[in-house]
Design an enzyme around this catalytic site. Structure first.
Site, PDB file in Angstrom:
ATOM      1  N   HIS A  82      -5.071   6.664   0.340  1.00 30.53           N
ATOM      2  CA  HIS A  82      -4.777   5.291   0.766  1.00 30.53           C
ATOM      3  C   HIS A  82      -3.799   5.328   1.934  1.00 30.53           C
ATOM      4  O   HIS A  82      -2.841   6.089   1.926  1.00 30.53           O
ATOM      5  CB  HIS A  82      -4.163   4.509  -0.405  1.00 30.53           C
ATOM      6  CG  HIS A  82      -3.956   3.067  -0.094  1.00 30.53           C
ATOM      7  ND1 HIS A  82      -4.952   2.117  -0.233  1.00 30.53           N
ATOM      8  CD2 HIS A  82      -2.871   2.409   0.373  1.00 30.53           C
ATOM      9  CE1 HIS A  82      -4.477   0.952   0.135  1.00 30.53           C
ATOM     10  NE2 HIS A  82      -3.220   1.090   0.511  1.00 30.53           N
ATOM     11  N   ARG A 168       1.866 -13.637   0.019  1.00 32.83           N
ATOM     12  CA  ARG A 168       2.872 -12.918   0.824  1.00 32.83           C
ATOM     13  C   ARG A 168       2.521 -13.025   2.299  1.00 32.83           C
ATOM     14  O   ARG A 168       3.391 -13.194   3.151  1.00 32.83           O
ATOM     15  CB  ARG A 168       2.918 -11.446   0.388  1.00 32.83           C
ATOM     16  CG  ARG A 168       3.612 -11.246  -0.934  1.00 32.83           C
ATOM     17  CD  ARG A 168       3.374  -9.861  -1.476  1.00 32.83           C
ATOM     18  NE  ARG A 168       3.796  -8.835  -0.546  1.00 32.83           N
ATOM     19  CZ  ARG A 168       3.249  -7.612  -0.486  1.00 32.83           C
ATOM     20  NH1 ARG A 168       2.268  -7.267  -1.290  1.00 32.83           N
ATOM     21  NH2 ARG A 168       3.692  -6.745   0.388  1.00 32.83           N
ATOM     22  N   SER A 183       2.155  -3.373  -4.974  1.00 32.98           N
ATOM     23  CA  SER A 183       0.812  -3.835  -4.616  1.00 32.98           C
ATOM     24  C   SER A 183      -0.144  -2.648  -4.499  1.00 32.98           C
ATOM     25  O   SER A 183      -1.241  -2.636  -5.081  1.00 32.98           O
ATOM     26  CB  SER A 183       0.909  -4.607  -3.286  1.00 32.98           C
ATOM     27  OG  SER A 183      -0.322  -4.712  -2.645  1.00 32.98           O
TER      28      SER A 183
HETATM   29  N1  URA Z   1      -1.414  -2.671   1.537  1.00 41.45           N
HETATM   30  C1  URA Z   1      -1.474  -3.193   0.299  1.00 41.45           C
HETATM   31  O1  URA Z   1      -2.410  -2.957  -0.460  1.00 41.45           O
HETATM   32  N2  URA Z   1      -0.454  -3.989  -0.107  1.00 41.45           N
HETATM   33  C2  URA Z   1       0.595  -4.269   0.672  1.00 41.45           C
HETATM   34  O2  URA Z   1       1.477  -4.978   0.234  1.00 41.45           O
HETATM   35  C3  URA Z   1       0.648  -3.735   1.968  1.00 41.45           C
HETATM   36  C4  URA Z   1      -0.378  -2.916   2.388  1.00 41.45           C
END
Ligand code: URA
Length: 435
Positions: A82, A168, A183
């Protein structure tokens, strides 16, 4: 318990208990805590932060806000990667088939572009017919059949994050380390992984502009993984300039295909191999970096990685002929070159300005609900460190709309700095954190 009590306490710098955070996230997901209450809470959390216990409680409540994937039928080690988001960051696209071709199961769950950063799902969907909208059973079946799946987050997986992220985004509370970490990790923990490799971007085009902030984010992400016994490696990588030469969607797919064919720009290739090496080592497929890179190189040279990509494109409804015929990808109607303003060396190609310029062309979204134009984008002809002659092209813009071009051009001009003497370039990999 009432939302207002919790908001007031957090507003005044107090802390919330695990039970209170569980209650808040559960009731926000179901709708009984309202968006305006949660917006106030997010701002309080943004300003005061979350301590370690609050962070773990917040992540756990998000993780359990919906279904968890069950990939236990898959026996190969399951490793995902990721990225915290960047400009020209198409690494997942060549990386996932390369690693899968080495025998690792790669359940790649990606996101969409927002603001100046692009999203892997938008890029993949430029392949004719390719769908990333997979229900959990289809996601697991494709992973089992091909060793690889490239999907988005289903509606039932971590629904709290789907609501919270949108809120957000609309309330200026995205760039908070605990909110970003919870997150990302709640979604990754819901995937039933054996290991996770994180690419934490640092620099002008990243959420984390300073190495210190990026290190703190990486340590927070890895710390959450540790609490769940998930092996996590985070590399901190430079995002001052776009990665590779292509920024857009269809053009980034074409550049990804070039990497799978054994070519591609050096910076993109280096980051892809560095992350791939970590994935293979986490999976136990290679003892060290050298052995891992040998396996990845062999997967590319033998054509196995390209075959893997063809297989997953077909499994997800796409047309694998794009691999040999990139002309099948969407193509913009017009092109315009940006000439160099002087002779010299490119010392900076500012990722944020390039990313915003690409967004203005239509390659990205200003707001979550915006449609993107898959065909438009920017090709960087002269990257930092390269020499240019006055009047020669430093970038090529593919566009469909003159009005959008007019909005993008000033940003793109501002992105390039040219000087008579070449400037030293920062290293691509700035650090690492391991569990
Ligand atoms: N990527 C995500 O999945 N969440 C975030 O808050 C920022 C980047």
């Amino acid at each position: 318990m009432t939302a207002i009590d919790l908001i007031e306490r957090k507003r005044d710098g107090g802390r919330l208990s695990t039970a209170e955070i569980g209650w808040l996230i559960k009731n926000y997901t179901s709708g009984s805590v309202t968006d305006y209450q949660m917006a106030a809470m997010l701002m309080a959390a943004y300003i005061h932060g979350l301590d370690r216990a609050e962070l773990f409680a917040w992540t756990d409540a998000m993780l359990h806000s919906g279904d968890l994937l069950d990939l236990s039928a898959i026996k190969a080690p399951k490793i995902d990667k990721h990225s915290t988001g960047g400009v020209g960051d198409k690494v997942s696209i060549p990386l996932a088939p390369m690693v899968a071709a080495c025998g690792v199961a790669v359940p790649m769950m990606s996101g969409r572009g927002l603001g100046h950063t692009g999203g892997t799902l938008d890029k993949l969907e430029t392949i004719p017919g390719f769908t990333t909208n997979l229900d959990p059973n289809t996601f697991a079946r494709i992973l089992s059949d091909t060793g690889l799946v490239l999907g988005g987050q289903s509606k039932t997986l971590v629904p709290a994050d789907q609501k919270l992220y949108a809120l957000r985004d609309a309330t200026g509370t995205v760039p908070s380390i605990p909110l970003i970490a919870s997150s990302i990790m709640s979604k990754k923990l819901a995937e039933d992984l054996d290991g996770l490799v994180l690419d934490v971007k640092v620099g002008e085009g990243a959420f984390m502009e300073s190495p210190d902030q990026a290190l703190e984010l990486a340590e927070t992400l890895v710390g959450i993984g540790q609490a769940y016994d998930l092996k996590v490696v985070a590399l901190l990588t430079n995002m001052d300039a776009p990665l590779g030469r292509e920024v857009g969607n269809a053009n980034e797919i074409a550049e990804s295909i070039a990497v799978l064919a054994g070519g591609g720009p050096d910076d993109l290739v280096e980051i892809t191999y560095a992350l791939g090496s970590e994935m293979l080592q986490l999976a136990g497929m290679a003892q060290d970096d050298e052995a891992a890179r040998r396996l990845l190189r062999a997967a590319v040279d033998s054509g196995a990685a390209m075959e893997k990509f063809a297989a997953v494109i077909e499994a997800q409804g796409g047309d694998p002929r794009v691999l040999d015929h990139p002309g099948l990808l969407p193509k913009a109607r017009y092109q315009q070159e940006l000439p160099a303003s002087r002779t010299g060396y490119v010392t900076l190609c500012d990722a944020r300005n390039v990313g915003v310029a690409a967004m203005r062309l239509g390659a990205g979204r200003e707001r979550k609900e915006d449609e993107i134009d898959p065909a438009v984008g920017i090709s960087i002809v002269a990257k930092p460190g390269e020499q240019v002659d006055e009047g020669q092209p430093i970038a090529r813009i593919s566009f469909n709309d003159e009005g959008r071009l007019a909005m993008a051009l000033p940003l793109l001009k501002r992105a390039f700095h040219i000087a008579s003497i070449p400037a030293g370039q920062p290293p691509l990999i700035l650090g690492e954190v391991r569990s």
